[in-house]
Design a protein around this motif. Structure first.
Motif, PDB file in Angstrom:
ATOM      1  N   SER A 225       0.875  -1.147  -0.066  1.00  0.00           N
ATOM      2  CA  SER A 225       0.040  -0.010   0.096  1.00  0.00           C
ATOM      3  C   SER A 225       0.972   1.449   0.063  1.00  0.00           C
ATOM      4  O   SER A 225       2.088   1.239   0.170  1.00  0.00           O
ATOM      5  N   TYR A 226       0.153   2.375  -0.078  1.00  0.00           N
ATOM      6  CA  TYR A 226       0.879   3.575  -0.147  1.00  0.00           C
ATOM      7  C   TYR A 226       1.691   3.944   1.153  1.00  0.00           C
ATOM      8  O   TYR A 226       2.606   4.625   1.191  1.00  0.00           O
ATOM      9  N   LEU A 264     -10.854   9.213  10.964  1.00  0.00           N
ATOM     10  CA  LEU A 264     -10.960   7.676  11.002  1.00  0.00           C
ATOM     11  C   LEU A 264     -12.082   7.414  11.894  1.00  0.00           C
ATOM     12  O   LEU A 264     -12.801   6.526  12.024  1.00  0.00           O
ATOM     13  N   GLU A 267     -15.434   7.057  10.617  1.00  0.00           N
ATOM     14  CA  GLU A 267     -15.618   5.590   9.926  1.00  0.00           C
ATOM     15  C   GLU A 267     -15.827   4.379  10.787  1.00  0.00           C
ATOM     16  O   GLU A 267     -16.292   3.530  10.251  1.00  0.00           O
ATOM     17  N   ILE A 268     -15.805   4.692  11.997  1.00  0.00           N
ATOM     18  CA  ILE A 268     -16.038   3.678  13.016  1.00  0.00           C
ATOM     19  C   ILE A 268     -17.314   3.566  13.615  1.00  0.00           C
ATOM     20  O   ILE A 268     -17.610   4.338  14.419  1.00  0.00           O
ATOM     21  N   VAL A 323      -2.124  -1.914   9.699  1.00  0.00           N
ATOM     22  CA  VAL A 323      -1.605  -0.169   9.598  1.00  0.00           C
ATOM     23  C   VAL A 323      -2.421   0.745  10.639  1.00  0.00           C
ATOM     24  O   VAL A 323      -1.946   1.465  11.408  1.00  0.00           O
ATOM     25  N   SER A 324      -3.815   0.648  10.317  1.00  0.00           N
ATOM     26  CA  SER A 324      -4.805   1.519  11.007  1.00  0.00           C
ATOM     27  C   SER A 324      -4.518   1.413  12.384  1.00  0.00           C
ATOM     28  O   SER A 324      -4.557   2.355  13.160  1.00  0.00           O
ATOM     29  N   ASN A 409     -12.502  -4.011  12.679  1.00  0.00           N
ATOM     30  CA  ASN A 409     -12.079  -2.526  12.430  1.00  0.00           C
ATOM     31  C   ASN A 409     -12.669  -1.555  13.272  1.00  0.00           C
ATOM     32  O   ASN A 409     -11.888  -0.789  13.971  1.00  0.00           O
ATOM     33  N   ASP A 475     -22.744   6.245   4.953  1.00  0.00           N
ATOM     34  CA  ASP A 475     -21.643   5.072   4.628  1.00  0.00           C
ATOM     35  C   ASP A 475     -21.095   5.517   2.981  1.00  0.00           C
ATOM     36  O   ASP A 475     -19.737   5.485   2.950  1.00  0.00           O
ATOM     37  N   HIS A 476     -22.032   5.763   2.236  1.00  0.00           N
ATOM     38  CA  HIS A 476     -21.644   6.048   0.603  1.00  0.00           C
ATOM     39  C   HIS A 476     -21.353   7.667   0.518  1.00  0.00           C
ATOM     40  O   HIS A 476     -21.295   7.834  -0.650  1.00  0.00           O
ATOM     41  N   ILE A 479     -18.491   9.035   4.611  1.00  0.00           N
ATOM     42  CA  ILE A 479     -17.527   8.101   4.724  1.00  0.00           C
ATOM     43  C   ILE A 479     -16.636   7.614   3.700  1.00  0.00           C
ATOM     44  O   ILE A 479     -15.544   7.982   3.466  1.00  0.00           O
ATOM     45  N   ARG A 480     -17.383   6.926   2.694  1.00  0.00           N
ATOM     46  CA  ARG A 480     -16.397   6.400   1.519  1.00  0.00           C
ATOM     47  C   ARG A 480     -16.413   7.513   0.373  1.00  0.00           C
ATOM     48  O   ARG A 480     -15.473   7.305  -0.589  1.00  0.00           O
ATOM     49  N   LYS A 484     -12.699   9.137   4.139  1.00  0.00           N
ATOM     50  CA  LYS A 484     -11.528   7.961   3.966  1.00  0.00           C
ATOM     51  C   LYS A 484     -10.504   8.423   2.984  1.00  0.00           C
ATOM     52  O   LYS A 484      -9.282   7.949   3.046  1.00  0.00           O
ATOM     53  N   ARG A 487      -8.517  11.086   4.746  1.00  0.00           N
ATOM     54  CA  ARG A 487      -7.870  10.424   5.686  1.00  0.00           C
ATOM     55  C   ARG A 487      -6.642   9.687   5.246  1.00  0.00           C
ATOM     56  O   ARG A 487      -5.620   9.762   5.764  1.00  0.00           O
TER      57      ARG A 487
ATOM     58  N   SER B  47      -4.683  -3.639  -1.925  1.00  0.00           N
ATOM     59  CA  SER B  47      -3.859  -2.910  -0.965  1.00  0.00           C
ATOM     60  C   SER B  47      -4.457  -2.091   0.046  1.00  0.00           C
ATOM     61  O   SER B  47      -3.862  -1.452   0.683  1.00  0.00           O
ATOM     62  N   LEU B  49      -6.316  -0.723   3.089  1.00  0.00           N
ATOM     63  CA  LEU B  49      -6.168  -1.027   4.442  1.00  0.00           C
ATOM     64  C   LEU B  49      -7.371  -1.232   5.579  1.00  0.00           C
ATOM     65  O   LEU B  49      -7.490  -2.200   6.250  1.00  0.00           O
ATOM     66  N   PHE B  50      -8.075  -0.321   5.685  1.00  0.00           N
ATOM     67  CA  PHE B  50      -9.302  -0.116   6.294  1.00  0.00           C
ATOM     68  C   PHE B  50     -10.658  -0.733   5.778  1.00  0.00           C
ATOM     69  O   PHE B  50     -10.619  -0.385   4.354  1.00  0.00           O
ATOM     70  N   TYR B  51     -11.527  -0.862   6.470  1.00  0.00           N
ATOM     71  CA  TYR B  51     -12.674  -1.589   5.504  1.00  0.00           C
ATOM     72  C   TYR B  51     -13.532  -0.460   4.712  1.00  0.00           C
ATOM     73  O   TYR B  51     -14.023  -1.066   3.619  1.00  0.00           O
ATOM     74  N   SER B  52     -13.443   0.662   4.931  1.00  0.00           N
ATOM     75  CA  SER B  52     -14.202   1.745   4.250  1.00  0.00           C
ATOM     76  C   SER B  52     -13.384   2.090   2.952  1.00  0.00           C
ATOM     77  O   SER B  52     -14.008   2.376   1.900  1.00  0.00           O
ATOM     78  N   GLU B  53     -12.236   1.519   2.719  1.00  0.00           N
ATOM     79  CA  GLU B  53     -11.396   1.559   1.393  1.00  0.00           C
ATOM     80  C   GLU B  53     -11.837   0.580   0.384  1.00  0.00           C
ATOM     81  O   GLU B  53     -11.489   0.555  -0.763  1.00  0.00           O
TER      82      GLU B  53
END
Lengths: 551, 73
Positions: A225-226, A264, A267-268, A323-324, A409, A475-476, A479-480, A484, A487, B47, B49-53
């Motif tokens: 990942s990045y 973040l 997003e939880i 990572v998170s 998560n 959610d969409h 967040i998405r 995200k 973040r 790749s 990382l988190f569920y929202s991705e």
């Protein structure tokens, strides 16, 4: 810096600035998606929902499928403003051999023969829909033919055309916007506004390069990942030519990480933990804390790892969600940058290995799909690798693995709070002196309150909003479609900053004796055994009726 | 100073070398090839990382909700 003495701590501490900026972004998100977005799509969603409920008895009519498809598309990120925001936060796109593809791709229209085939299929679809619209003919229209025609049309359109993109304007705009906004906080924290913004462009450019490398198809497939690229690029620069001095004002790891963590928090969503019922809660919320505590204990008592912060960061990263979790825990206990780097590196290496080995092993031993999915979801660190490994096993495994990971998560909010509280009350305690509430408050990382606050507020918003609106605009949407991505950029800036300020020698020192590796391997081995046992008990002994339904 | 730039250049060559050779080595593994194939078909971002991705977390949640909801009826 002299200015700082006259200003309140609310304006000079990065913890508070993380809360102010995070709240500002989230409030902007609420206005854009829940207010403006709802005004644009609200009525259409209600209409589509009515059709779905009217047609739900047959569940096999064209209008039912069309309304459902519409509901999936009527989301916050598809509103006019949502689309513009999506463009602003866009990253370099996927590329394989030609790096230019990451930043620019022309639009390609289908050729003449494909166009005529598309027109023909569209006409066929329209005919079928017209017949279905006449109630008396509804029964005679073959829905399967309509679905097959639609799938054929979509496939043909995808194969014969290419949607163009140009990432450069969005990236430039994003760099300017972030530099200006973060510059305000930096100014109050004692930096010169102009110097910070100039430096910010340097760090931001490295973040763009990190995303560009992460977008390479083979690397993406491998799960690199990045985060890895950002640390690596920073490390290479700082350990070869040295971090440029003009960039130093914007090398602010904590500032970016803490603001990213407040985002973040949104997003939880706590209601997600019920997605698969009790078996999911047991596999994610019982196993994970037990593994975390036992791994930490093992690191302290058996391996005698010198740094408690390194120990808890690796333990959380391995047991929760990679990572998170490492970022949240490291920030909560104020771990060193080298410790976070090490935890992230270990997680990424083992994630790639487990993504390949676990599904192959599950297949080889003939493990049931649901059990395999739950096992993968509870043990592999990163979501992408979990979904990829689950998909290899089959649909049920994919659904269970992805959902278990999502539930896990959600746990990072509590873990970060628990770690921050434990550190403030126990670990930082000297001798047997009792610590008063004011001292605990002084030690407590304040941004955690922003992190938890965002989680609680968005969980309540999500719970009390009409379910379809929650799906579409929270959610969409927020967040998405927004949080995200922003973040992700902030974490990327933080990882670049980490790389630019870490020395290889210090990193090597942290790894001395290979204890972090032993900790990860032992903890993960226990995690693998305990998760498998719990998944078996929950899905096959205690709640077999749930397994029957989802397999 | 020259040495530092040389080190930078060598590091970049090593990174590029890794990027374009390591996946070729992995392609010899059947399991890896199949995982990649599935990911490409289903448009999974390995790749993330988190569920929202990852879009599949939302799809999986909806599918399970439907499957489990039918039980309650």
């Amino acid at each position: 810096m002299a200015l700082n003495k006259k200003r309140s701590i609310f304006l000079t501490s990065e913890d508070y600035w993380a809360i102010w900026l995070g709240s500002f972004f989230l409030l902007a998100g609420i206005v854009v998606y829940l207010v403006v977005g709802r005004a644009e799509f609200g009525d259409k969603i209600t209409q589509a929902e009515q059709i779905v409920s009217q047609e739900s008895k047959s569940k096999n009519s064209i209008s039912w499928y069309k309304a459902n498809e519409q509901l999936e598309k009527l989301t916050g990120s598809n509103t006019s403003l949502g689309k513009e925001i999506k463009k602003l936060f866009s990253r370099p796109k996927s590329w394989k051999y030609n790096p230019v593809d990451a930043f620019y791709k022309p639009t390609v229209e289908p050729d003449e023969s494909a166009k005529s085939k598309i027109v023909e299929l569209e006409r066929k679809l329209a005919d079928l829909e017209a017949k279905a619209a006449m109630k008396e003919s509804e029964q005679t229209v073959d829905v399967d033919t309509w679905l097959a025609t639609k799938a054929e049309l979509e496939k043909l359109a995808k194969e014969t055309s290419q949607k163009g993109h140009s990432a450069i304007p969005g990236l430039v705009m994003l760099g300017v916007v972030l530099a200006m906004i973060f510059g305000v906080g930096a100014y109050f924290m004692g930096f010169k506004y102009f110097k910070f913004t100039v430096a910010f462009f340097g760090v931001f450019a490295l973040a763009v390069i990190s995303y560009f490398l992460a977008a390479q198809v083979d690397m993406k497939n491998l799960g690199v990942s990045y985060a890895v690229w950002a640390i690596l690029i920073g490390l290479i620069i700082s350990n070869t030519i040295g971090s440029p001095s003009w960039m130093k004002p914007a090398i602010q790891t904590e500032y970016y990480i803490k603001t990213g963590l407040v985002l973040l928090g949104a997003e939880i969503l706590l209601s997600k933990i019920m997605a698969i019922g009790l078996p999911g809660i047991f596999v994610s919320w019982v196993v994970t804390p037990v593994v975390l505590v036992l791994t930490f204990w093992f690191g302290q008592k058996v391996l005698k790892i010198g740094s408690k912060t390194l120990n808890i960061t690796i333990s959380a990263d391995m047991s929760v969600c990679g990572v998170s979790a490492a970022i949240a825990t490291a920030a909560a206990c104020n771990a060193k940058k080298e410790e976070l780097t090490l935890a992230v590196g270990l997680s990424m290496v083992f994630t790639s290995i487990m993504m390949i080995v676990m599904p192959a092993f599950i297949n080889a031993v003939g493990m049931p799909e649901v059990l395999g999915g739950a096992w993968i979801g509870g043990t592999i660190d990163a979501t992408g690798a979990v979904v990829a490994a689950g998909a290899f096993l089959g649909d049920s495994a994919l659904n269970v693995a992805a959902t278990i990971k999502m539930i896990q998560n959600v746990l990072i909010g509590l873990i970060a709070f628990g770690v921050a509280f434990y550190w403030a009350t126990k670990v930082e305690q000297t001798g047997n002196v009792r610590v008063g509430a004011s001292e605990i408050w002084r030690r407590f990382p304040k941004f955690i309150l922003g992190f938890l606050g965002a989680s609680i507020i968005f969980s309540l918003l999500y719970y009390f909003t009409h379910p379809q609106f929650s799906y579409a605009f929270i959610d969409h949407g927020i967040i998405r479609g927004f949080a995200k991505d922003l973040r992700g950029w902030l974490f990327c800036l933080a990882f670049v900053s980490i790389g630019l300020s870490v020395n290889f020698k210090e990193l090597k020192h942290q790894f001395s004796g290979g204890k972090p590796l032993i900790l990860y391997v032992c903890g993960q081995s226990f995690n693998l055994m305990f998760t498998l046992l719990m998944a078996y008990l929950m899905f096959y002994i205690v709640f077999p009726e749930i397994t029957e339904l989802i397999k | 100073m020259m040495m530092r730039w040389l080190k930078l250049l060598l590091s970049l060559i090593a990174v590029l070398g890794f990027m374009f050779t390591f996946p070729l080595l992995l392609q010899q593994l059947d399991a890896y090839e199949q995982i990649i194939q599935h990911s490409e078909e289903l448009e999974i971002d390995n790749s993330s990382l988190f569920y929202s991705e990852e879009m599949w977390t939302s799809r999986a949640e909806s599918r399970l909700k439907i499957q489990l909801g039918e039980r309650r009826k």
